[in-house]
Design a protein around this motif. Sequence first.
Motif, PDB file in Angstrom:
ATOM      1  N   PRO A   1      -4.445   1.176  14.770  1.00 56.56           N
ATOM      2  CA  PRO A   1      -5.235   0.130  15.416  1.00 56.56           C
ATOM      3  C   PRO A   1      -5.338   0.410  16.908  1.00 56.56           C
ATOM      4  O   PRO A   1      -4.425   0.987  17.486  1.00 56.56           O
TER       5      PRO A   1
ATOM      6  N   LEU B   1      -4.562  -6.538  18.600  1.00 61.78           N
ATOM      7  CA  LEU B   1      -3.857  -7.796  18.325  1.00 61.78           C
ATOM      8  C   LEU B   1      -4.176  -8.820  19.411  1.00 61.78           C
ATOM      9  O   LEU B   1      -4.423  -9.992  19.110  1.00 61.78           O
TER      10      LEU B   1
ATOM     11  N   ASP C   1       0.812  -1.201   0.000  1.00 64.94           N
ATOM     12  CA  ASP C   1       0.000   0.000   0.000  1.00 64.94           C
ATOM     13  C   ASP C   1       0.857   1.268   0.000  1.00 64.94           C
ATOM     14  O   ASP C   1       0.363   2.349  -0.237  1.00 64.94           O
TER      15      ASP C   1
ATOM     16  N   LEU D   1      -7.320  -1.321   7.878  1.00 68.45           N
ATOM     17  CA  LEU D   1      -8.106  -0.340   8.624  1.00 68.45           C
ATOM     18  C   LEU D   1      -8.429   0.847   7.728  1.00 68.45           C
ATOM     19  O   LEU D   1      -9.553   1.352   7.697  1.00 68.45           O
TER      20      LEU D   1
ATOM     21  N   LEU E   1      -4.893   6.774  11.048  1.00 68.63           N
ATOM     22  CA  LEU E   1      -5.604   5.697  11.735  1.00 68.63           C
ATOM     23  C   LEU E   1      -4.621   4.719  12.340  1.00 68.63           C
ATOM     24  O   LEU E   1      -3.726   4.215  11.666  1.00 68.63           O
TER      25      LEU E   1
ATOM     26  N   ARG F   1      -5.823 -12.487  18.972  1.00 68.05           N
ATOM     27  CA  ARG F   1      -5.180 -13.715  19.438  1.00 68.05           C
ATOM     28  C   ARG F   1      -6.141 -14.574  20.235  1.00 68.05           C
ATOM     29  O   ARG F   1      -6.034 -15.790  20.247  1.00 68.05           O
TER      30      ARG F   1
ATOM     31  N   TYR G   1      -2.623  -4.920   8.972  1.00 65.83           N
ATOM     32  CA  TYR G   1      -3.767  -4.450   9.742  1.00 65.83           C
ATOM     33  C   TYR G   1      -4.068  -2.981   9.480  1.00 65.83           C
ATOM     34  O   TYR G   1      -5.200  -2.598   9.249  1.00 65.83           O
ATOM     35  N   ARG G   2      -3.037  -2.190   9.490  1.00 70.19           N
ATOM     36  CA  ARG G   2      -3.263  -0.755   9.313  1.00 70.19           C
ATOM     37  C   ARG G   2      -3.839  -0.428   7.948  1.00 70.19           C
ATOM     38  O   ARG G   2      -4.754   0.384   7.819  1.00 70.19           O
ATOM     39  N   SER G   3      -3.271  -1.051   6.952  1.00 71.55           N
ATOM     40  CA  SER G   3      -3.770  -0.725   5.616  1.00 71.55           C
ATOM     41  C   SER G   3      -5.211  -1.214   5.454  1.00 71.55           C
ATOM     42  O   SER G   3      -6.018  -0.574   4.776  1.00 71.55           O
TER      43      SER G   3
ATOM     44  N   LEU H   1      -0.577 -15.088  12.305  1.00 73.20           N
ATOM     45  CA  LEU H   1      -1.549 -14.053  12.634  1.00 73.20           C
ATOM     46  C   LEU H   1      -0.839 -12.746  12.979  1.00 73.20           C
ATOM     47  O   LEU H   1      -1.169 -11.680  12.454  1.00 73.20           O
ATOM     48  N   THR H   2       0.143 -12.856  13.854  1.00 74.76           N
ATOM     49  CA  THR H   2       0.882 -11.658  14.254  1.00 74.76           C
ATOM     50  C   THR H   2       1.551 -11.012  13.057  1.00 74.76           C
ATOM     51  O   THR H   2       1.521  -9.791  12.872  1.00 74.76           O
TER      52      THR H   2
ATOM     53  N   TYR I   1      -0.933  -9.411  10.931  1.00 74.09           N
ATOM     54  CA  TYR I   1      -1.420  -8.225  11.630  1.00 74.09           C
ATOM     55  C   TYR I   1      -0.457  -7.064  11.419  1.00 74.09           C
ATOM     56  O   TYR I   1      -0.851  -5.971  11.033  1.00 74.09           O
ATOM     57  N   ARG I   2       0.801  -7.336  11.645  1.00 77.32           N
ATOM     58  CA  ARG I   2       1.788  -6.253  11.522  1.00 77.32           C
ATOM     59  C   ARG I   2       1.854  -5.749  10.088  1.00 77.32           C
ATOM     60  O   ARG I   2       1.973  -4.554   9.842  1.00 77.32           O
TER      61      ARG I   2
END
Lengths: 405, 166
Positions: free
Chosen positions: A91, A96, A3, B22, A89, A100, B18-20, B10-11, B14-15
């Motif tokens: 999180p 997280l 992105d 969001l 933005l 989990r 997740y932000r993108s 998952l972690t 997430y890293r």
Amino acid sequence: MNDDTYEPAPGNPDRRDAHEPDGTAPLSKAADTDDTAGDGQGADRGDLDHGDPTSGDVDHGSGHGSGHGPDVMDEDALRRLLHGAVDELEPSPQSLEHLRRAVPARRTRRRQALVGAVAAVVLGGAALPALVHVATTGGSDDRPAIAGSSHRTPGADQDKHGEGSGETRTPRPSGKGGEDKRHTGKDDKKTDPSKKPGGDSGGVAPDPSSTLNATSPTCTRAQLGSATGTTGTADAEGRVYGSFRVVNISDTPCTVQGGGNVSPSPQGGADSSRIFVVDHTSGDEAGGLPDPATAPGQLILKPGQAYEVRFAWIPQSGGGTSGCSNTSTTPPSPDPTPDSASAADGEPSSGGPGDSPGTGGDGEQPAGSVLVSYTPEAGEPVAASVTLNGACAGTIYRTGVLAGS
Amino acid sequence: MAAGTTVDHLTETYRAHYRSLLGLAALLLDDTASCEDVVQEAFIRVHSARRRVRDPEKTLAYLRQTVVNLSRSALRRRILGLKLLSKPMPDMASAEEGAYEQLERDQLIKAMRGLQRRQREVLVLRYFADMTEAQVAETLGISLGSVKAYGSRGIAALRVAMEAPA
């Protein structure tokens, strides 16, 4: 896919053609909010910066100047704008952590749902033959096969299958209808049709008691009374058969729901840790009890009619006739006597070890007895009790609700 | 696949994303209150289906697809809810919601929310998620031609919206 990489991609036809038709007009606001140090070319767009607090860095300029075509700038600017708009933005701090926990939880739910679905299919497949079996063997006593629906029989085996076919405890006509329909479909081929007049008429049970079923409310505790407990005499191995009989003392018919509770309470030397109550299943030690498969699924009591719960006391094997004799001396044969107080509704018998016959003088045989009480499913109080004299350790096999004789 | 591996995955996801995601949700949704909910739900859905995370290459694609789908259903639910009662935006209590507040005032966001859903989806996926038109078409389940049409009409509409006084 990253992105963060949004190159202007000048001359990329793929991106240009997205808005080629109107490519002549620039996306003015897009250029406007570009925070690259500008050359003042966008001064005429100052009116667009109307008090937006987030765009304080707008400087009416475009770093890309006029060297680029407007199309390219549009896309590029839009790209930057979109990223810039949501750039702030973050999180939430616990997101997280939340994931989990939530992911394994969801996974478990999915698995359970899957297992449940598979189990339902398997049980459903198993229940059908069981129903057929019940229908065919149900003819041995006078009850029509239709009433031998398996889902209220107390046997563990039948109960298992009952789950698959939906445990219809409430006398809902629709639910019954579905069950019965399946039933009659099988019965028509396998059982004497004379037992089931009109058995194929829309799945409604022809048995009068079944037709009552739809309208008969569940028996309340107050409707059940005149309960009696009886026992037979012990055989050579100390086995005793007995029964409880409960009468519908009201003047309206009612449906007996549930088999009630048979509970032993050891008296004297009887060993409470070695007295068990189990549901009778076909093939167990209590062969004198009726086969659970023949038990009625549901029982309607007209006023004055009675139902029975039968039981068998089987002493613990190797324990002599009382179940816990470990000596070679012959223990006294249990001499069950119907409890005198048993007919008094709501008054548990007070029959005690004192009634028991002499236990001999060897002193090794504990002088015990077991008070067996029956409480209808409708609730307390205890309806009737019997005392098994000379009983010490063993198992009580009990049936579900049977039609009273 | 051992549990530990998937948690790590998952972690990692997430890293990385997740932000993108969001941001994707924030651009697709017409309110900011449910962004985090939508992204959380997408993560949970994608990661609880093991076969979906077996191929890490595709995880982002699944996540994006799920965010798009959830955003749509969230929108649909909201439209229904608005018909029943027009309730104000839920209060953003915590301080960290400042970014969301800012988002609410952002000119572009306002303009984006004025677009048709399809137009907005195409623009967001195309220019925020940097998908190719083919990928956008696949994600949205529409034809390539539709992607082009929605994209050009979307930009035109956006331009009009941005130029009009708020």
